[in-house]
Each structure stands twice: as structure tokens, then as C-alpha cells.
Enzyme design. Sequence first.
Site, PDB file in Angstrom:
ATOM      1  N   HIS A  17       0.835  -1.208   0.000  1.00 17.90           N
ATOM      2  CA  HIS A  17       0.000   0.000   0.000  1.00 17.90           C
ATOM      3  C   HIS A  17       0.873   1.264   0.000  1.00 17.90           C
ATOM      4  CE1 HIS A  17      -3.101  -2.623   2.319  1.00 17.90           C
ATOM      5  NE2 HIS A  17      -3.527  -2.513   1.072  1.00 17.90           N
ATOM      6  N   LYS A  41     -16.024  -7.404   4.174  1.00 19.53           N
ATOM      7  CA  LYS A  41     -15.086  -7.818   5.228  1.00 19.53           C
ATOM      8  C   LYS A  41     -15.529  -7.196   6.546  1.00 19.53           C
ATOM      9  CE  LYS A  41     -11.172  -7.389   1.969  1.00 19.53           C
ATOM     10  NZ  LYS A  41      -9.995  -6.537   1.657  1.00 19.53           N
ATOM     11  N   ARG A  91      -2.350  -6.007  -7.842  1.00 18.40           N
ATOM     12  CA  ARG A  91      -1.300  -7.005  -7.627  1.00 18.40           C
ATOM     13  C   ARG A  91      -1.392  -8.116  -8.664  1.00 18.40           C
ATOM     14  NH1 ARG A  91      -3.118  -8.151  -1.575  1.00 18.40           N
ATOM     15  NH2 ARG A  91      -5.010  -8.189  -2.825  1.00 18.40           N
TER      16      ARG A  91
HETATM   17  O1  PNS Z   1      -8.801  -2.757   0.560  1.00 14.37           O
HETATM   18  P1  PNS Z   1     -10.137  -3.227   0.021  1.00 14.37           P
HETATM   19  O2  PNS Z   1     -10.877  -4.067   1.044  1.00 14.37           O
HETATM   20  O3  PNS Z   1     -10.006  -3.931  -1.295  1.00 14.37           O
HETATM   21  O4  PNS Z   1     -10.988  -1.895  -0.222  1.00 14.37           O
HETATM   22  C1  PNS Z   1     -12.300  -1.999  -0.693  1.00 14.37           C
HETATM   23  C2  PNS Z   1     -13.038  -0.677  -0.501  1.00 14.37           C
HETATM   24  C3  PNS Z   1     -13.036  -0.262   0.959  1.00 14.37           C
HETATM   25  C4  PNS Z   1     -12.349   0.409  -1.338  1.00 14.37           C
HETATM   26  C5  PNS Z   1     -14.474  -0.909  -1.018  1.00 14.37           C
HETATM   27  O5  PNS Z   1     -15.096  -1.929  -0.267  1.00 14.37           O
HETATM   28  C6  PNS Z   1     -15.319   0.345  -0.946  1.00 14.37           C
HETATM   29  O6  PNS Z   1     -15.258   1.163  -1.849  1.00 14.37           O
HETATM   30  N1  PNS Z   1     -16.080   0.481   0.163  1.00 14.37           N
HETATM   31  C7  PNS Z   1     -16.942   1.600   0.360  1.00 14.37           C
HETATM   32  C8  PNS Z   1     -18.391   1.223  -0.044  1.00 14.37           C
HETATM   33  C9  PNS Z   1     -18.599   1.437  -1.543  1.00 14.37           C
HETATM   34  O7  PNS Z   1     -18.272   2.471  -2.088  1.00 14.37           O
HETATM   35  N2  PNS Z   1     -19.180   0.401  -2.196  1.00 14.37           N
HETATM   36  C10 PNS Z   1     -19.473   0.425  -3.594  1.00 14.37           C
HETATM   37  C11 PNS Z   1     -18.450  -0.383  -4.353  1.00 14.37           C
HETATM   38  S1  PNS Z   1     -18.782  -0.403  -6.106  1.00 14.37           S
END
Ligand code: PNS
Length: 159
Positions: A17, A41, A91
Amino acid sequence: MPTVLYPGSFDPLHNGHVDVVEQATSLFGRVIVATMVNPGKPGGFFDLEERQAMIEEAVAHLPEVQVRAFEGLAVDAARSVGADFIVKGLRTAADFEAEQQMAHTNQAVSGVRTVYLPCRPDLSFISSRFIREIAQYRGDVSHLVPDAVSRRLKDRTPS
Ligand code: PNS
């Protein structure tokens, strides 16, 4: 100079990151790192405030970076900080599949676009999930995460 939002769970932040944050600052300028809830998660290992504090310490060498914690949608976070687009690190091909679907959905519902940055090959195996798993069994992950994270992982895991 664009402002970009780099959203993620960062539970916890790892060296892959940090590499993406460093790439984004050198390519785009102002970077907002947003630690967020991934609904897939639930029940984070660290809460959002702890994650924010660790990230702030880990990117303290980058003055053009701000760190925020958000609940809600990534596109709303992007709008609220005036981001021109979202940045994500890739990745593997599996990451691409998942990220592409999120990027298209985010653009469809808000117009906010996503740009991908390939992560450094020597860091591309690192995942927060395995960092948590190894730390819970008191394995050494200190070479895979920033010092700020390594210290807190040791505090969180029983000796
Ligand atoms: O590190 P991660 O778990 O891959 O991050 C995922 C994250 C937090 C960026 C994604 O779950 C997210 O955008 N969460 C906020 C809710 C949201 O916007 N959902 C719509 C996704 S299309």
C-alpha cells in the site's frame, strides 16, 4: 495538479500500500488516503481510527498526502475531498477482475473514474489478510509492514 483518492480497508496498511501511495504522489500530486469499511469484510481487526493513525505515521514522509477515515461510499468520499479520480493498486489478475467491476460501478453511479497503478513486483504477494493471520499466531511480519503497524500488531497479539 490533480487530487486523487486512494480508498481501501487498510486493515492493516502494508508495504505494498505504501508503494502505491508513493507512486500516486509522484504521478499526481495531492493524495488522500481513505481508510474505509469494506462491506464484504465485516468486523475489522483494527477500527477505522486506529488504521488512520497508523497510516498517518507511515506516510509522514510524504507532505502531499492526507489521511481520512470514511464510512459510506468511496465515490461520496471522493466527491467530499474534491478528488478528480480514484486510484487503486493492482497485484494480480484477480485484483483486476474485482477492481474493474468496482470501477465500472462507481463510474456508472457517480461519474467518478478509477486509475490503476501496478504495485511493485517484489511487494505484490503481500495481503492484509495474511498479515493479520500471521500476526495473530505471533509470526514476524515486521519486514512486510511499516513500523507503525508492526508495533501495533505486537500490542494487539498476546505473547
Ligand atoms: O482494501 P479493500 O478491502 O479492497 O478496499 C475496498 C473498498 C473499501 C475500497 C471498497 O469496499 C469500498 O469502496 N467500500 C466503500 C463502499 C462502496 O463504495 N461500495 C461500492 C463499491 S462499487
